[in-house]
Scaffold this active site. Structure first.
Site: not given
Ligand code: PGA
Length: 265
Positions: A8, A10, A103, A105, A182, A188, A226
């Site tokens: 992803n 983003k 997601h 976010e 997730e 992150g 992560s």
């Molecule tokens: P990350 O993000 O691997 O940077 O933690 C995962 C995601 O948001 O899908």
């Protein structure tokens, strides 16, 4: 079951030039060791502005890597007066095979709720666009021991989808739905739950899906948050972790492909 490794991107990278370099490096890396990578599905989700550019490159490489987008319109499956939206039909037409929806976010910043997600799922099914449904609890919910309650609520959209959509085929259900667990506090942050904790949560998700429809007994359940080359092998060792959704580590071809290697067993 073949594993899934989904990147992803983003809102990255910032330029067309960087997108080109990242896709070229990924394609070169996968082509050079195609025997290894045949053992897992590799999917990348650039931002929608870069979808056509990436699609052109991947099309020339004939299915080495699958293409996803990070969202899809909740308003229509096709076309119409919906300024700023992008439909499942348009995405399919541009070579996109999967849509990431829900997601954290987007739940947080764009107030994506189960009503919007149900529309999105229906539109994806209508256009034969696969769905990667993200679910996960916040840190406060985790600390309050509410994880399964939150996940059950987020998964209820799948149950509603099954009840409403009488035209969804068994083939679509078996091949076009992925769930990505997730935990929001792991995204992150560098904090990761233990493999055992993720395995237990995946067991819960699998049982829940199966209770909706026996076809969902084999729906792949991915972990995200992560994931790095250093911890990918540990996650890959669990039978109940059928792949990963990768954010930050998907922005470098080497680290993303190292993760894919860990899942290519
Ligand atoms: P990350 O993000 O691997 O940077 O933690 C995962 C995601 O948001 O899908």
């Amino acid at each position: 079951m073949k594993s899934w490794v989904v990147g992803n991107w983003k809102l990255n990278p910032a330029s067309v030039k960087e997108v080109q370099a990242l896709v070229d490096n990924l394609v070169d890396g996968v082509s050079a060791q195609s025997d290894i990578f045949q053992a897992c599905h590799i999917v990348i989700a650039p931002c929608v502005l870069h979808v056509s550019q990436v699609s052109d490159i991947l099309e020339r490489k004939q299915g080495l890597i699958q293409l996803a987008c990070q969202d899809v319109s909740a308003l229509t499956a096709t076309s119409g007066a919906y300024t700023g939206d992008i439909s499942a039909q348009q995405l399919r037409d541009s070579g996109v095979e999967w849509a990431i929806i829900g997601h954290s976010e987007r739940r947080q910043y764009c107030h994506e709720d189960n009503t919007a997600l149900l529309n999105k799922m229906n539109h994806c099914a209508d256009q034969d666009l696969g769905v990667i449904l993200c679910i996960g609890e916040s840190e406060a919910e985790y600390e309050a021991d509410r994880t399964t309650q939150v996940l059950a609520d987020q998964l209820s959209v799948v149950e509603d989808f099954l009840q409403q959509s009488n035209k969804v085929s068994a083939d679509y259900l078996s091949n076009k739905l992925l769930i990505a667990y997730e935990p929001v506090w792991a995204i992150g942050t560098g904090k990761v739950p233990s493999v055992q904790d993720v395995t237990n949560v995946h067991k819960f998700i699998r049982e829940r899906l199966q209770s909706f429809d026996s076809t969902l007994a084999t729906t792949p359940v991915l972990y995200g948050g992560s994931v790095k080359p250093e911890n990918a092998k540990d996650f890959a060792a669990s039978e109940l972790i059928n792949g990963v959704l990768v954010g930050g580590a998907a922005l470098k071809a080497d680290s993303f492909l190292d993760i894919a290697k860990a899942f290519s067993k």
